[in-house]
Scaffold this active site. Structure first.
Site, mmCIF file in Angstrom:
data_model
loop_
_atom_site.group_PDB
_atom_site.id
_atom_site.type_symbol
_atom_site.label_atom_id
_atom_site.label_comp_id
_atom_site.label_asym_id
_atom_site.label_seq_id
_atom_site.Cartn_x
_atom_site.Cartn_y
_atom_site.Cartn_z
ATOM 1 N N GLU A 64 0.314 -1.675 -0.116
ATOM 2 C CA GLU A 64 -0.103 -0.040 -0.146
ATOM 3 C C GLU A 64 1.198 1.167 -0.078
ATOM 4 O OE1 GLU A 64 -3.593 2.366 2.432
ATOM 5 O OE2 GLU A 64 -3.746 0.778 2.709
ATOM 6 N N ARG A 65 2.142 1.271 0.761
ATOM 7 C CA ARG A 65 2.557 2.593 0.859
ATOM 8 C C ARG A 65 3.095 3.282 -0.712
ATOM 9 N NH1 ARG A 65 7.703 1.956 2.332
ATOM 10 N NH2 ARG A 65 7.801 4.186 2.597
#
Length: 256
Positions: A64-65
């Site tokens: 997700e980062r």
């Protein structure tokens, strides 16, 4: 590996991380702008029914980062590996475990993820420990952080107190004494040694602790038994309406 349009990818609602450092995210975005995404995201394929028929979208299992950084850069597509699972819950469990294996989750994020593994999949503390390669005691101790009052949990999440200090505060069952000790700790009036001395003076009831652990493992939620003489109460903590429903269903199932 495939390149998928960013607008067809969505974050996983079961992502245990709730805090993303903006500065580190910008640094990652600059690195991606310079070198691209070196490690692909891991996603699951989801088919949704729409008015025109069906639409294929993707949900993040890991990365997700990188996804958020790609949005900052404005990339139209990102490299992904599509993981196939027999059930949607299989992807959820993989997402939770994958994120738990990271070392940079804060203690509360870890505790909440353990709790979700118990609630969503009916896992015992021992089964969670096996998946994480940890001892059952380590998992139980982390879960106990969820029984701290909200104001101490907030301080732990912000880094105003560390995990060791929070664990010591857990040893103070009297809520007023716990709050006063916490405030003195924040004001710098209490050293770690002084904090331990405070807890040493508190009598621990081994029978109470035993039954708290047994109940926590049975219903998958933090439990506190408060006694005064022959009277007392059992407190079960939950942190969302869904968690409350899970606890009630387990309790009612046991009582039937």
């Amino acid at each position: 590996m495939f390149h998928i349009e960013v607008n067809r990818i969505h974050p996983n609602p079961y992502q245990p991380r709730r805090e993303f450092d903006d500065d580190k995210l910008r640094e990652l975005a600059e690195s991606i702008r310079e070198y691209g995404i070196i490690q692909p995201l891991v996603v699951s394929r989801i088919q949704k029914e729409v008015d025109s028929g069906s639409r294929v979208e993707y949900q993040i299992i890991a990365g997700e980062r990188r996804y958020r950084a790609a949005l900052l850069v404005g990339l139209p597509t990102v490299p992904v590996v599509i993981r196939k699972s027999e059930t949607p819950k299989g992807n959820i469990e993989v997402a939770l475990v994958e994120n738990l294996q990271r070392s940079d989750l804060n203690p509360l994020e870890t505790a909440r993820a353990y709790s979700r593994l118990q609630e969503e999949f009916g896992l015992t503390q021992r089964e969670v420990a096996q998946r994480m390669g940890k001892s059952r005691e380590a998992v139980a101790n982390t879960l106990r952080l969820l029984s701290l009052p909200t104001y101490i949990q907030d301080a732990l999440q912000k880094g105003d107190v560390n995990e060791s200090q929070a664990r010591i505060l857990l040893g103070i069952s009297d809520m007023e004494r716990q709050k006063k000790t916490f405030e003195q700790l924040l004001e710098g009036k209490l050293s770690v040694r002084g904090l331990k001395e405070r807890v040493k003076g508190v009598k621990n009831d081994p029978e109470k602790s035993f039954y708290e652990r047994q109940l926590e493992e049975k219903i998958g939620a933090p439990v506190e038994i408060s006694k005064r003489g022959d009277k007392g109460k059992v407190i079960i903590r939950f942190f969302s309406n869904d968690e409350m429903q899970e606890v009630l269903q387990r309790l009612l199932g046991e009582l039937e």
